[in-house]
Design a protein around this motif. Sequence first.
Motif, PDB file in Angstrom:
ATOM      1  N   TYR A  76       0.801  -1.227   0.000  1.00  0.00           N
ATOM      2  CA  TYR A  76       0.000   0.000   0.000  1.00  0.00           C
ATOM      3  C   TYR A  76       0.837   1.282   0.000  1.00  0.00           C
ATOM      4  N   PRO A  77       1.997   1.366   0.679  1.00  0.00           N
ATOM      5  CA  PRO A  77       2.775   2.606   0.557  1.00  0.00           C
ATOM      6  C   PRO A  77       3.249   2.854  -0.884  1.00  0.00           C
ATOM      7  N   THR A  78       3.455   1.778  -1.641  1.00  0.00           N
ATOM      8  CA  THR A  78       3.888   1.938  -3.030  1.00  0.00           C
ATOM      9  C   THR A  78       2.813   2.653  -3.845  1.00  0.00           C
ATOM     10  N   TRP A  79       1.558   2.293  -3.629  1.00  0.00           N
ATOM     11  CA  TRP A  79       0.464   2.948  -4.359  1.00  0.00           C
ATOM     12  C   TRP A  79       0.286   4.394  -3.921  1.00  0.00           C
ATOM     13  N   VAL A  80       0.492   4.663  -2.658  1.00  0.00           N
ATOM     14  CA  VAL A  80       0.401   6.048  -2.177  1.00  0.00           C
ATOM     15  C   VAL A  80       1.532   6.877  -2.784  1.00  0.00           C
ATOM     16  N   ILE A  81       2.731   6.290  -2.851  1.00  0.00           N
ATOM     17  CA  ILE A  81       3.862   6.983  -3.476  1.00  0.00           C
ATOM     18  C   ILE A  81       3.538   7.312  -4.922  1.00  0.00           C
ATOM     19  N   ALA A  82       2.970   6.355  -5.631  1.00  0.00           N
ATOM     20  CA  ALA A  82       2.629   6.574  -7.042  1.00  0.00           C
ATOM     21  C   ALA A  82       1.638   7.723  -7.192  1.00  0.00           C
ATOM     22  N   GLY A  83       0.632   7.772  -6.332  1.00  0.00           N
ATOM     23  CA  GLY A  83      -0.357   8.851  -6.412  1.00  0.00           C
ATOM     24  C   GLY A  83       0.237  10.215  -6.115  1.00  0.00           C
ATOM     25  N   VAL A  84       1.008  10.303  -5.036  1.00  0.00           N
ATOM     26  CA  VAL A  84       1.623  11.584  -4.667  1.00  0.00           C
ATOM     27  C   VAL A  84       2.627  12.012  -5.730  1.00  0.00           C
ATOM     28  N   TRP A  85       3.367  11.046  -6.260  1.00  0.00           N
ATOM     29  CA  TRP A  85       4.350  11.376  -7.287  1.00  0.00           C
ATOM     30  C   TRP A  85       3.669  11.902  -8.550  1.00  0.00           C
ATOM     31  N   LEU A  86       2.545  11.311  -8.936  1.00  0.00           N
ATOM     32  CA  LEU A  86       1.821  11.797 -10.115  1.00  0.00           C
ATOM     33  C   LEU A  86       1.327  13.223  -9.913  1.00  0.00           C
ATOM     34  N   LEU A  87       0.804  13.530  -8.730  1.00  0.00           N
ATOM     35  CA  LEU A  87       0.369  14.903  -8.453  1.00  0.00           C
ATOM     36  C   LEU A  87       1.553  15.873  -8.480  1.00  0.00           C
ATOM     37  N   THR A  88       2.683  15.439  -7.945  1.00  0.00           N
ATOM     38  CA  THR A  88       3.876  16.279  -7.957  1.00  0.00           C
ATOM     39  C   THR A  88       4.368  16.509  -9.388  1.00  0.00           C
ATOM     40  N   ALA A  89       4.353  15.468 -10.202  1.00  0.00           N
ATOM     41  CA  ALA A  89       4.774  15.613 -11.602  1.00  0.00           C
ATOM     42  C   ALA A  89       3.823  16.536 -12.358  1.00  0.00           C
ATOM     43  N   ALA A  90       2.524  16.439 -12.093  1.00  0.00           N
ATOM     44  CA  ALA A  90       1.567  17.337 -12.736  1.00  0.00           C
ATOM     45  C   ALA A  90       1.819  18.785 -12.312  1.00  0.00           C
ATOM     46  N   GLY A  91       2.167  18.989 -11.048  1.00  0.00           N
ATOM     47  CA  GLY A  91       2.511  20.335 -10.586  1.00  0.00           C
ATOM     48  C   GLY A  91       3.764  20.867 -11.259  1.00  0.00           C
ATOM     49  N   LEU A  92       4.750  19.995 -11.472  1.00  0.00           N
ATOM     50  CA  LEU A  92       5.969  20.417 -12.179  1.00  0.00           C
ATOM     51  C   LEU A  92       5.665  20.824 -13.616  1.00  0.00           C
ATOM     52  N   VAL A  93       4.775  20.084 -14.260  1.00  0.00           N
ATOM     53  CA  VAL A  93       4.368  20.465 -15.624  1.00  0.00           C
ATOM     54  C   VAL A  93       3.688  21.825 -15.597  1.00  0.00           C
ATOM     55  N   GLY A  94       2.839  22.052 -14.602  1.00  0.00           N
ATOM     56  CA  GLY A  94       2.188  23.352 -14.468  1.00  0.00           C
ATOM     57  C   GLY A  94       3.174  24.477 -14.267  1.00  0.00           C
ATOM     58  N   LEU A  95       4.202  24.246 -13.456  1.00  0.00           N
ATOM     59  CA  LEU A  95       5.237  25.266 -13.259  1.00  0.00           C
ATOM     60  C   LEU A  95       6.006  25.545 -14.546  1.00  0.00           C
ATOM     61  N   ALA A  96       6.287  24.497 -15.321  1.00  0.00           N
ATOM     62  CA  ALA A  96       7.002  24.683 -16.587  1.00  0.00           C
ATOM     63  C   ALA A  96       6.151  25.480 -17.578  1.00  0.00           C
ATOM     64  N   VAL A  97       4.861  25.177 -17.638  1.00  0.00           N
ATOM     65  CA  VAL A  97       3.971  25.928 -18.537  1.00  0.00           C
ATOM     66  C   VAL A  97       3.902  27.383 -18.115  1.00  0.00           C
ATOM     67  N   ARG A  98       3.805  27.624 -16.818  1.00  0.00           N
ATOM     68  CA  ARG A  98       3.746  29.010 -16.327  1.00  0.00           C
ATOM     69  C   ARG A  98       5.026  29.762 -16.681  1.00  0.00           C
ATOM     70  N   ALA A  99       6.181  29.108 -16.541  1.00  0.00           N
ATOM     71  CA  ALA A  99       7.447  29.762 -16.865  1.00  0.00           C
ATOM     72  C   ALA A  99       7.535  30.067 -18.360  1.00  0.00           C
ATOM     73  N   CYS A 100       7.081  29.138 -19.201  1.00  0.00           N
ATOM     74  CA  CYS A 100       7.105  29.378 -20.652  1.00  0.00           C
ATOM     75  C   CYS A 100       6.215  30.543 -21.028  1.00  0.00           C
ATOM     76  N   ARG A 101       5.046  30.627 -20.422  1.00  0.00           N
ATOM     77  CA  ARG A 101       4.148  31.758 -20.707  1.00  0.00           C
ATOM     78  C   ARG A 101       4.751  33.077 -20.255  1.00  0.00           C
TER      79      ARG A 101
END
Length: 122
Positions: A76-101
Amino acid sequence: MGAPSLTPQELRRLAEIQQGLNDEVLARRLSTMRVSSRPATWARFARRRALALWVTLGAVVTLTLLGLDTVLRQSYPTWVIAGVWLLTAAGLVGLAVRACRRWEAAERAGRKAPGPMDLTQL
């Protein structure tokens, strides 16, 4: 107290300067000579930086959970890690888009785009 009146020559020169300005916000502030109605507060700062704070928090939580997963050796910690990591990666994409704009807006306005620091300038 009223401000001193300008001579016609000074008014003409001021109008020429204002016509040459590309920044509409700056031109409006110079023409009205008003101070910004919204002072810089912690709430404004935190609102602008909220995504970066969440990404940082997500990275810390991911690493903490990774350590727990190593110790507990359960699934179960592996699945929680996967979920939190996906949200963190989505946030990083958002930061990159904001910087490009932000860079594109700076280039359109004719300003130097904020980019990596040039070490030869130091």
